[in-house]
Design an enzyme around this catalytic site. Structure first.
Site, PDB file in Angstrom:
ATOM      1  CG  ASP A   1     -12.431   2.797   2.756  1.00 55.23           C
ATOM      2  OD1 ASP A   1     -13.262   3.027   1.998  1.00 55.23           O
ATOM      3  OD2 ASP A   1     -11.334   2.324   2.392  1.00 55.23           O
ATOM      4  CG  ASP A  18      -5.590   1.838   3.595  1.00 57.72           C
ATOM      5  OD1 ASP A  18      -6.163   1.132   3.854  1.00 57.72           O
ATOM      6  OD2 ASP A  18      -5.739   2.852   2.587  1.00 57.72           O
ATOM      7  CG  ASP A  27     -10.882   4.098  -3.802  1.00 55.45           C
ATOM      8  OD1 ASP A  27     -10.723   4.660  -2.647  1.00 55.45           O
ATOM      9  OD2 ASP A  27     -11.306   3.154  -3.754  1.00 55.45           O
ATOM     10  CG  HIS A  56      -5.073   7.896   1.126  1.00 55.17           C
ATOM     11  ND1 HIS A  56      -4.353   7.097   1.859  1.00 55.17           N
ATOM     12  CD2 HIS A  56      -6.333   7.444   0.815  1.00 55.17           C
ATOM     13  CE1 HIS A  56      -4.820   5.840   1.736  1.00 55.17           C
ATOM     14  NE2 HIS A  56      -6.292   6.091   0.998  1.00 55.17           N
ATOM     15  NE  ARG A 105     -15.525   3.507  -0.253  1.00 51.79           N
ATOM     16  CZ  ARG A 105     -14.898   2.709  -0.716  1.00 51.79           C
ATOM     17  NH1 ARG A 105     -13.628   2.786  -1.091  1.00 51.79           N
ATOM     18  NH2 ARG A 105     -15.440   1.512  -0.504  1.00 51.79           N
ATOM     19  CD  GLU A 139     -18.952   2.295  -0.083  1.00 47.44           C
ATOM     20  OE1 GLU A 139     -18.284   1.291   0.173  1.00 47.44           O
ATOM     21  OE2 GLU A 139     -18.362   3.610   0.274  1.00 47.44           O
TER      22      GLU A 139
END
Ligand SMILES: *[C@@H]1O[C@H](CO)[C@@H](O)[C@H](O)[C@H]1NC(C)=O
Ligand SMILES: *[C@@H]1O[C@H](CO)[C@@H](O)[C@H](O)[C@H]1NC(C)=O
Ligand SMILES: *[C@@H]1O[C@H](CO)[C@@H](O)[C@H](O)[C@H]1NC(C)=O
Ligand SMILES: *[C@@H]1O[C@H](CO)[C@@H](O)[C@H](O)[C@H]1NC(C)=O
Length: 917
Positions: free
Chosen positions: A476, A361, A574, A632, A558, A479
């Protein structure tokens, strides 16, 4: 009071109309409806005329709508039954003309009375294009308005000769109907339903539906069959921990409907703007979007699998992931150093748990900046990655789209080059738009709709690839996520940043935790392209990775949009380490499969919060059957890698993952079929269990402290995967025993599953012998296939550098047919055949010669050990099988062009024939 408000509305409307580019005449507001237009309504026929929060009787009547508190109230539902609803014959538009066209039908509609939203579009055109026998396209081509660009979407301008549907327009009724021809089922009916509004920033249309069984409309956390009890599904890509009743990371305004007749159909609203879709018990649906056009595609099935196939015909078939990507992945936010990363890997391996890919990450980055690595805490990362490769493993880093604008000029090339190339999203003044993500002051966002972003991203990823040889990308925060609402200086006040109507988005504003809507991208305003940000990043990342590595790209994103599955996979973001979140992952998985995203997974053992041994044990068992299988975890909580909870969890994880690895040839074949033919990997029944293809039913335990699980089994022969015993002939609820270390797996009669002896990596397991599990149905038949290629090269299927072998069990004869042999890089050796549902057996002949076998009379399973080339090609083209390790019953077959195995039951004979092609 009423008059005053009314006046204000008229004034506003007139002012806006005057400023509108269309310049139509001023119209009268609708006025209060007559009482008789508001009575005799069943509650379910109310269509909400006041979706905003501040409804009142006056404001409602001002819109020309009816105001009546509902007579009944439902139990807790997402929305109330509307108090304010459209009267019968609400009006709005009228047909100007209807005509036949070369591709179907065309009609023009004109608005009569003004709507309550500024900038009505006065004339709309409806084109119904009969694109194919099973696809109808209805849209308005007349206005130069935003339509999301999807690469290579088929454009059809001729009329299908034999459509399976009818499209009906009637002059006297506003709207249209879509029917399936053969059973006259009305699938979509907007005629005089609700209030049709077509304004610049508000488009609303309602339709009656033929069924309450609706699936899709993601991305949301919902049961797989959606509730139609006054539900609102808002799509607006957003960084938010998944919960019910809120927009999430992706946008898929597609639904699959199962009709009472058993037939099904699908509908896509091809629109990228912020949108509410409402379902109500009528059953009925309302679309409410703030831009673009009404652009509907209908898919007529009739099976759900047909619908998904027809949908991915349009939006693109799922990509074929590299084989190693189907192995187990391990990751966490909070491996603070390379040493910690290695420690988690080592304890997993020491427990004998299969593991293909290590991930990092944000931690690996220097100052959380893309395209760098922390040379103190992660010193040795490049060597570590090389070491992984030497061990047949892979490495994937996190990459966020946000680029730090906080570094001193000249010290951080990703920002400087981005400015130089002009590839960042721009603010309304034309400067790089600055928000704030992980960086101390500000963050810029590459505009992936800009063609130059491809060069930029390639330059950045190439630079990083020179540092360490990563194998995939985990994208990630796309959006795009922003820790601010808009820019570092806020957003201007205008109708993009606060439109006349805001769908029910989390945070109450479109700019909440993302960019300003008037930020400028190459293809248009962020207002229009927001939902495609992650999607465009995915396309660019996938393209660049393929160029850099010259191997099949592996990308997990994502944020998603219509067509995402063609490029990449997705994980459900998440989620929390809780039993209920574990349960939700199944409907998330099933929903993504109908959007054409086959490589789907969820963070095994949960992301947010600490996991427990009991939860993680069951979740590892379930997650072993997510197509994308990754554990994860977040930082600052206890570790949750499978070996961290002690022997029992480690052993269950090893067992579940070894079973996964055994079944990978079957999963890979399913993913290939999805890629080649558009079938789904998961098959939907219920959302507490799921199927891989038609053959393997996965029934996880989803509650704590339980060691059995009850599930409805459709009529079929169902065998216990682990011992081959016939468990049930279906048509009933069945309770399956599920000791803590076991996830119930059932094989459905009629299927032949290709398998392979597992190893601790896919690189190793791919070299092992194959096996076949042959599960006969009630008539003694079964079929299956095996797709195989080198698992990593680009375009293997497209160039036919692959093998396809089909298997058929019929009339006691098993036939293997090498349908296509184009890949001879590795020999494919069949090591055993396990036949389930054998009543008794007396002898086996292999290629005419008798051979031995074992027979388990209590479970009625017969196993045959053989060594045989699966491809049956001229053996001089292949490395012949090297070993005959002398196991009892093994027979080496070396015939070059024809090989067969025969096997006799005491009653009938069973033969395996591998015919040459
Ligand atoms: C229908 O009406 C539209 C708008 O007035 C006009 O442009 C079009 O030519 C008409 N078509 C036919 C077939 O009359
Ligand atoms: C199976 O169990 C469910 C849940 O208890 C029940 O609703 C359903 O009717 C049962 N089905 C059959 C065929 O018994
Ligand atoms: C048969 O083959 C499968 C897959 O290769 C393997 O996992 C299994 O152990 C084999 N079974 C026997 C009884 O040898
Ligand atoms: C097998 O391949 C070899 C070399 O390509 C060729 O000489 C031989 O004729 C082939 N045999 C058959 C049976 O096709």
């Amino acid at each position: 009071m009423f008059r005053l408000v009314s006046l204000v509305v008229v004034c506003l409307a007139a002012a806006v109309a005057a400023a509108s580019p269309h310049g139509w005449e001023r119209q009268e507001a609708a006025g209060e409806p007559r009482a008789d237009q508001c009575t005799g309504f069943d509650n379910s026929l109310r269509f909400d005329c006041y979706p905003e929060d501040d409804a009142s009787e006056d404001k409602c009547k001002n819109r020309g709508c009816c105001w009546r508190p509902p007579d009944t109230s439902l139990d807790r539902v997402a929305l109330n039954i509307p108090y304010c609803f459209y009267p019968q014959n609400y009006g709005g538009y009228k047909f100007l003309n209807i005509s036949d066209s070369a591709f179907g039908k065309t009609a023009y509609l004109q608005r009569g009375t003004k709507s309550y939203i500024p900038n009505d579009i006065n004339i709309i055109r409806i084109d119904a294009k009969f694109e194919t026998q099973n696809r109808l396209h209805i849209y308005d081509p007349s206005n130069e308005r935003w339509i999301p660009p999807l690469p290579e979407m088929p454009q059809v301008d001729t009329k299908a000769s034999d459509p399976s549907y009818d499209f009906v327009l009637e002059e006297s009724k506003i709207g249209f109907k879509v029917l399936r021809k053969d059973d006259s089922e009305v699938l979509f009916n907007t005629q005089d339903i609700g209030g049709l509004i077509y304004a610049d920033q508000f488009i609303q249309m309602s339709t009656l539906l033929p069924t309450n069984y609706i699936y899709g409309l993601g991305e949301h956390r919902t049961t797989f069959p959606l509730s139609t009890k006054w539900q609102r599904f808002t799509t607006w890509n957003r960084d938010i921990a998944p919960s019910e009743y809120t927009n999430l990371y992706g946008t898929h305004p597609f639904y699959l409907a199962m009709e009472t007749s058993g037939k099904s159909h699908g509908v896509l609203m091809f629109n990228s703007n912020a949108m509410d879709v409402l379902l109500q018990p009528t059953p009925a649906l309302t679309y409410r979007t703030v831009g673009g056009i009404i652009d509907l595609y209908f898919f007529f099935g009739p099976t759900p699998a047909d619908v998904v196939k027809q949908y991915t015909d349009l939006i693109g078939r799922p990509f074929l992931p590299p084989y190693w990507g189907l192995g187990f992945h391990l990751c966490r936010y909070g491996y603070k150093t390379l040493t910690e990363t290695k420690a988690a890997m080592t304890r997993t391996q020491q427990a004998g748990i299969p593991l293909d890919t290590m991930w990092n990450d944000l931690d690996y980055m220097k100052d959380q900046n893309d395209f760098t690595y922390d040379t103190s805490n992660f010193a040795g990362l490049p060597d570590f990655v090389d070491q992984l490769h030497q061990n047949g493993m892979h490495y994937i880093p996190l990459i966020d789209p946000g680029i730090s604008a906080s570094e001193a000029s000249g010290t951080y090339p990703p920002y400087d080059r981005g400015v130089e190339l002009g590839v960042f999203v721009k603010d309304s003044a034309g400067k790089p738009f600055l928000g704030k993500v992980w960086n101390p002051q500000s963050t810029a966002f590459p505009d992936f709709t800009n063609p130059k972003a491809l060069d930029y991203w390639k330059e950045m990823l190439t630079t990083m690839y020179k540092l360490f040889k990563f194998d995939g990308a985990w994208i990630d925060m796309n959006e795009p996520a922003n820790f601010l609402d808009g820019s570092t200086t806020g957003c201007d006040k205008n109708t993009l940043n606060s439109p006349p109507y805001t769908p029910a988005v989390a945070g109450g504003a479109l700019i909440s935790r993302t960019l300003c809507m008037d930020a400028q991208q190459y293809m248009g305003k962020h207002y229009n392209v927001h939902n495609m940000y992650g999607f465009t990043e995915t396309i660019v990342t996938t393209t660049v990775l393929a160029e850099i590595r010259q191997k099949r790209p592996f990308v997990i994103s994502r944020s998603t949009f219509i067509g995402h599955g063609r490029y990449s996979g997705h994980w459900s973001g998440d989620i929390s380490s809780s039993w209920s979140d574990m349960g939700w992952t199944i409907s998330e998985l099933l929903s993504m499969s109908i959007y054409g995203v086959s490589l789907m997974g969820a963070d095994i053992c949960g992301f947010n919060g600490g996991s427990t041994a009991n939860l993680c044990q069951r979740w590892m068992e379930l997650g072993a059957f997510y197509p994308f299988s990754r554990n994860h975890n977040t930082k600052d909580v206890n570790a949750q890698d499978p070996a961290s909870f002690g022997t029992e969890v480690a052993e269950s994880s090893r067992k579940a993952l070894e079973t996964r690895y055994t079944l990978l040839p079957y999963l890979y074949t399913l993913l290939w079929r999805a890629h080649a033919e558009g079938t789904t990997v998961q098959t939907y029944a219920i959302d507490t269990a799921f199927l891989w293809g038609s053959g393997l039913f996965i029934v996880p335990v989803l509650t704590e402290g339980t060691t059995d699980v009850t599930v409805y089994l459709p009529k079929a022969h169902w065998y216990n995967f682990y011992n081959g015993a016939l468990l049930s002939t279906g048509g009933a609820n069945t309770t399956l025993s599920a000791p803590l270390d076991t996830i119930p797996l059932l094989v459905r009669g009629g299927n032949i599953l290709p398998m392979q002896t597992p190893s601790t990596t896919t690189t190793a397991s791919r070299k092992n012998k194959f096996g076949l599990m042959v599960a006969s149905d009630e008539s003694g038949s079964a079929s299956g296939s095996l797709y195989w290629d080198d698992g990593d090269s680009l375009g293997t299927y497209e160039q036919r550098i692959c093998n396809l072998i089909t298997f058929e069990l019929q009339s006691s004869q098993l036939t293997g047919t090498p349908t296509h042999i184009g890949y001879t890089g590795e020999s494919m050796v069949l090591g055993n055949i396990t036949v389930l549902g054998v009543s008794s057996a007396s002898s086996v002949t292999v290629n005419g010669a008798s051979t031995s076998f074992t027979f388990d009379s209590s479970n009625k399973v017969s196993t045959l050990h053989i060594t045989m080339l699966l491809t049956c090609v001229n053996s001089s083209m292949l490395t012949p099988p090297q070993e005959n390790n002398g196991k009892r019953g093994e027979t080496v077959i070396q015939k070059t062009d024809f090989e067969s195995i025969e096997r006799h039951h005491s009653q009938a004979s069973l033969a395996l024939k591998c015919t040459s092609f």
